[in-house]
Design a protein around this motif. Structure first.
Motif, PDB file in Angstrom:
ATOM      1  N   SER A 265     -12.804   4.080 -24.055  1.00 52.94           N
ATOM      2  CA  SER A 265     -11.994   2.866 -24.143  1.00 52.94           C
ATOM      3  C   SER A 265     -12.883   1.653 -23.911  1.00 52.94           C
ATOM      4  N   VAL A 266     -12.608   0.583 -24.678  1.00 50.87           N
ATOM      5  CA  VAL A 266     -13.402  -0.645 -24.555  1.00 50.87           C
ATOM      6  C   VAL A 266     -12.454  -1.845 -24.533  1.00 50.87           C
ATOM      7  N   ILE A 267     -12.672  -2.727 -23.556  1.00 50.45           N
ATOM      8  CA  ILE A 267     -11.896  -3.962 -23.477  1.00 50.45           C
ATOM      9  C   ILE A 267     -12.854  -5.142 -23.416  1.00 50.45           C
ATOM     10  N   GLY A 268     -12.510  -6.219 -24.099  1.00 50.45           N
ATOM     11  CA  GLY A 268     -13.327  -7.426 -24.089  1.00 50.45           C
ATOM     12  C   GLY A 268     -12.593  -8.596 -23.473  1.00 50.45           C
ATOM     13  N   VAL A 269     -13.167  -9.777 -23.649  1.00 48.18           N
ATOM     14  CA  VAL A 269     -12.588 -11.009 -23.108  1.00 48.18           C
ATOM     15  C   VAL A 269     -12.771 -12.126 -24.132  1.00 48.18           C
ATOM     16  N   ASP A 270     -11.772 -12.939 -24.316  1.00 43.79           N
ATOM     17  CA  ASP A 270     -11.816 -14.221 -25.021  1.00 43.79           C
ATOM     18  C   ASP A 270     -10.631 -14.411 -25.949  1.00 43.79           C
ATOM     19  N   GLY A 271     -10.231 -13.351 -26.681  1.00 36.95           N
ATOM     20  CA  GLY A 271      -9.256 -13.556 -27.742  1.00 36.95           C
ATOM     21  C   GLY A 271      -9.934 -14.081 -28.981  1.00 36.95           C
ATOM     22  N   HIS A 272     -11.085 -13.519 -29.311  1.00 36.82           N
ATOM     23  CA  HIS A 272     -11.865 -13.890 -30.491  1.00 36.82           C
ATOM     24  C   HIS A 272     -11.001 -13.821 -31.749  1.00 36.82           C
ATOM     25  N   ASP A 273     -11.239 -14.736 -32.683  1.00 31.82           N
ATOM     26  CA  ASP A 273     -10.462 -14.762 -33.926  1.00 31.82           C
ATOM     27  C   ASP A 273     -10.517 -13.434 -34.675  1.00 31.82           C
ATOM     28  N   PHE A 274     -11.621 -12.695 -34.543  1.00 31.70           N
ATOM     29  CA  PHE A 274     -11.795 -11.442 -35.278  1.00 31.70           C
ATOM     30  C   PHE A 274     -11.491 -10.205 -34.444  1.00 31.70           C
ATOM     31  N   ALA A 275     -10.995 -10.383 -33.219  1.00 33.43           N
ATOM     32  CA  ALA A 275     -10.753  -9.229 -32.349  1.00 33.43           C
ATOM     33  C   ALA A 275      -9.773  -8.249 -32.983  1.00 33.43           C
ATOM     34  N   LEU A 277      -9.432  -7.488 -36.039  1.00 32.77           N
ATOM     35  CA  LEU A 277     -10.065  -6.690 -37.090  1.00 32.77           C
ATOM     36  C   LEU A 277     -10.725  -5.435 -36.526  1.00 32.77           C
ATOM     37  N   PHE A 278     -11.102  -5.500 -35.255  1.00 32.54           N
ATOM     38  CA  PHE A 278     -11.740  -4.360 -34.594  1.00 32.54           C
ATOM     39  C   PHE A 278     -10.745  -3.595 -33.721  1.00 32.54           C
ATOM     40  N   ASP A 279      -9.456  -3.989 -33.840  1.00 35.38           N
ATOM     41  CA  ASP A 279      -8.404  -3.364 -33.033  1.00 35.38           C
ATOM     42  C   ASP A 279      -8.780  -3.406 -31.554  1.00 35.38           C
ATOM     43  N   LEU A 280      -9.327  -4.534 -31.145  1.00 40.21           N
ATOM     44  CA  LEU A 280      -9.921  -4.677 -29.813  1.00 40.21           C
ATOM     45  C   LEU A 280      -8.913  -5.189 -28.788  1.00 40.21           C
ATOM     46  N   THR A 281      -8.746  -4.434 -27.729  1.00 43.79           N
ATOM     47  CA  THR A 281      -7.989  -4.908 -26.571  1.00 43.79           C
ATOM     48  C   THR A 281      -8.807  -6.000 -25.885  1.00 43.79           C
ATOM     49  N   THR A 282      -8.152  -7.087 -25.503  1.00 51.16           N
ATOM     50  CA  THR A 282      -8.897  -8.203 -24.940  1.00 51.16           C
ATOM     51  C   THR A 282      -8.076  -8.944 -23.897  1.00 51.16           C
ATOM     52  N   ILE A 283      -8.777  -9.587 -22.983  1.00 46.01           N
ATOM     53  CA  ILE A 283      -8.163 -10.569 -22.098  1.00 46.01           C
ATOM     54  C   ILE A 283      -8.360 -11.918 -22.768  1.00 46.01           C
ATOM     55  N   SER A 284      -7.282 -12.430 -23.334  1.00 38.91           N
ATOM     56  CA  SER A 284      -7.370 -13.645 -24.140  1.00 38.91           C
ATOM     57  C   SER A 284      -7.248 -14.888 -23.271  1.00 38.91           C
ATOM     58  N   GLN A 285      -8.085 -15.863 -23.562  1.00 30.45           N
ATOM     59  CA  GLN A 285      -7.979 -17.166 -22.917  1.00 30.45           C
ATOM     60  C   GLN A 285      -7.785 -18.221 -24.011  1.00 30.45           C
ATOM     61  N   PRO A 286      -7.093 -19.321 -23.709  1.00 31.94           N
ATOM     62  CA  PRO A 286      -6.825 -20.347 -24.726  1.00 31.94           C
ATOM     63  C   PRO A 286      -8.051 -21.217 -24.959  1.00 31.94           C
ATOM     64  N   VAL A 287      -8.971 -20.740 -25.771  1.00 37.33           N
ATOM     65  CA  VAL A 287     -10.270 -21.390 -25.921  1.00 37.33           C
ATOM     66  C   VAL A 287     -10.146 -22.779 -26.542  1.00 37.33           C
ATOM     67  N   ARG A 288      -9.494 -22.879 -27.684  1.00 31.56           N
ATOM     68  CA  ARG A 288      -9.363 -24.194 -28.329  1.00 31.56           C
ATOM     69  C   ARG A 288      -8.546 -25.161 -27.472  1.00 31.56           C
ATOM     70  N   ASP A 289      -7.530 -24.640 -26.798  1.00 31.52           N
ATOM     71  CA  ASP A 289      -6.739 -25.501 -25.907  1.00 31.52           C
ATOM     72  C   ASP A 289      -7.601 -26.062 -24.787  1.00 31.52           C
ATOM     73  N   GLN A 290      -8.546 -25.274 -24.296  1.00 29.78           N
ATOM     74  CA  GLN A 290      -9.440 -25.781 -23.255  1.00 29.78           C
ATOM     75  C   GLN A 290     -10.238 -26.971 -23.780  1.00 29.78           C
ATOM     76  N   GLY A 291     -10.691 -26.884 -25.036  1.00 28.82           N
ATOM     77  CA  GLY A 291     -11.400 -28.013 -25.625  1.00 28.82           C
ATOM     78  C   GLY A 291     -10.517 -29.235 -25.735  1.00 28.82           C
ATOM     79  N   ARG A 292      -9.256 -29.026 -26.123  1.00 22.90           N
ATOM     80  CA  ARG A 292      -8.322 -30.157 -26.240  1.00 22.90           C
ATOM     81  C   ARG A 292      -8.061 -30.799 -24.878  1.00 22.90           C
ATOM     82  N   ILE A 293      -7.821 -29.958 -23.870  1.00 26.83           N
ATOM     83  CA  ILE A 293      -7.545 -30.478 -22.524  1.00 26.83           C
ATOM     84  C   ILE A 293      -8.743 -31.257 -22.003  1.00 26.83           C
TER      85      ILE A 293
END
Length: 335
Positions: A265-275, A277-293
């Motif tokens: 099992s593999v888990i990543g972090v970020d919520g990458h736009d292409f995650a 496509l790899f059927d990747l479990t991830t801990i998503s963070q609001p990356v673009r929203d952070q830039g806006r804030i």
């Protein structure tokens, strides 16, 4: 002169109106702008800067601009800056880079600093020249910041694997030469450590691998991991500190004939736009929203230099996909 002739006002009045200076009535300013528009005229931004002391430019300092996280943050910030008439100037730093604070302070109205590690002191020096600063991904005392709690990120990722029954959980992401000094990997590692201990599991130093934050780093870490254990007592799960690291790890695991998630099992972090496509479990963070804030915080400080520094912490979310699953081979993961 043409704008003055068409509008019927003196060249001095036209100049003041077009540069946004005081002493011009709203009616006069509107008439001048209408005349200028009909002639296709726009004032020189450099001339305006000399008069107002503003450049209408924001610098974005980043160690890399090609990595997905940084490009996504910049995209979010650019949306806000463009809405308010600001240009964005990229200032690629490099890990060992330093900021020429005195020179930069003359070229921009504010600085957005993304994940600055070793350059913190020189970035902080910009404040001495009266330049508003907001950091994203790292914190400098007395400066506004936008952060995700990376210890919590590490805890949530590891807890997900523990809840699936995994006990031998590797972590890919300890510091490499390129990532030394960044707090992100250190904090996510701390979350991994804390969660294992809370579950009654002793963290195994042999399951900690340097990878940086790149796909190549994740692939190399997986090759080292599988070579080290050669199928015997190997980890049943991997927590990768970024989705790009996780993608590299998945590729290497499949090269070795491992099935995902049956064998690993593999888990990543970020919520990458292409995650997805790899059927990747991830801990998503609001990356673009952070830039806006961060951009909004910075513009507030540009408008009001006495604005109180603000620290904004954003949340994270588990997005479960097919790269993680229940432990299938308990005997392989016994400590």
């Amino acid at each position: 002169m043409e704008v003055a002739a068409l509008s019927g006002f003196s060249p001095a009045t036209v100049s003041r109106a077009l540069r946004g200076l005081p002493g011009v009535s709203a009616k006069t300013r509107e008439a001048v702008e209408r005349a200028a528009s009909s002639l296709g005229y726009s004032p020189s931004p450099w001339a305006t800067a000399l008069t107002t002391g503003r450049t209408n430019t924001i610098a974005v300092i980043a160690p890399w601009v090609s990595r997905w996280f940084f490009s996504a943050v910049i995209e979010g910030a650019q949306e806000v800056l463009a809405e308010h008439g600001y240009d964005l100037m990229l200032y690629p730093l490099g890990v060992q880079g330093e900021v020429d604070a005195q020179t930069l302070s003359k070229r921009v109205d504010g600085v957005l600093a993304l994940n600055v590690p070793l350059a913190q002191r020189s970035v902080g020096n910009l404040g001495g020249f009266g330049v508003p600063i907001v950091t994203l991904g790292s914190a400098i005392e007395g400066i506004s910041s936008v952060l995700v709690d990376n210890v919590v990120v590490g805890q949530r990722a590891t807890q997900h694997l523990v809840d699936l029954g995994h006990r031998r959980i590797a972590i890919f992401g300890d510091e490499t030469g390129e990532s030394r000094g960044f707090p992100v990997a250190v904090d996510r590692h701390r979350g991994w450590d804390m969660t294992l201990r809370a579950a009654g599991l002793e963290p195994d130093p042999a399951l900690v691998y340097s990878s940086g934050f790149s796909i190549n780093g994740g692939e190399a870490a997986m090759h080292r991991c599988l070579a080290q254990f050669a199928g015997r007592d190997r980890p049943s799960a991997v927590f990768a500190v970024s989705d790009e690291v996780a993608i590299g790890a998945l590729h290497a695991a499949r090269m070795h004939g491992l099935r995902i998630p049956e064998d690993l099992s593999v888990i990543g972090v970020d919520g990458h736009d292409f995650a997805y496509l790899f059927d990747l479990t991830t801990i998503s963070q609001p990356v673009r929203d952070q830039g806006r804030i961060a951009a909004r915080l910075l513009l507030e400080q540009v408008s009001d230099p006495e604005h109180t520094p603000t620290a904004v912490t954003v949340g994270c979310e588990l997005i479960r996909r097919g790269s993680t699953g229940p432990l299938r081979h308990p005997e392989r993961s016994a400590s």
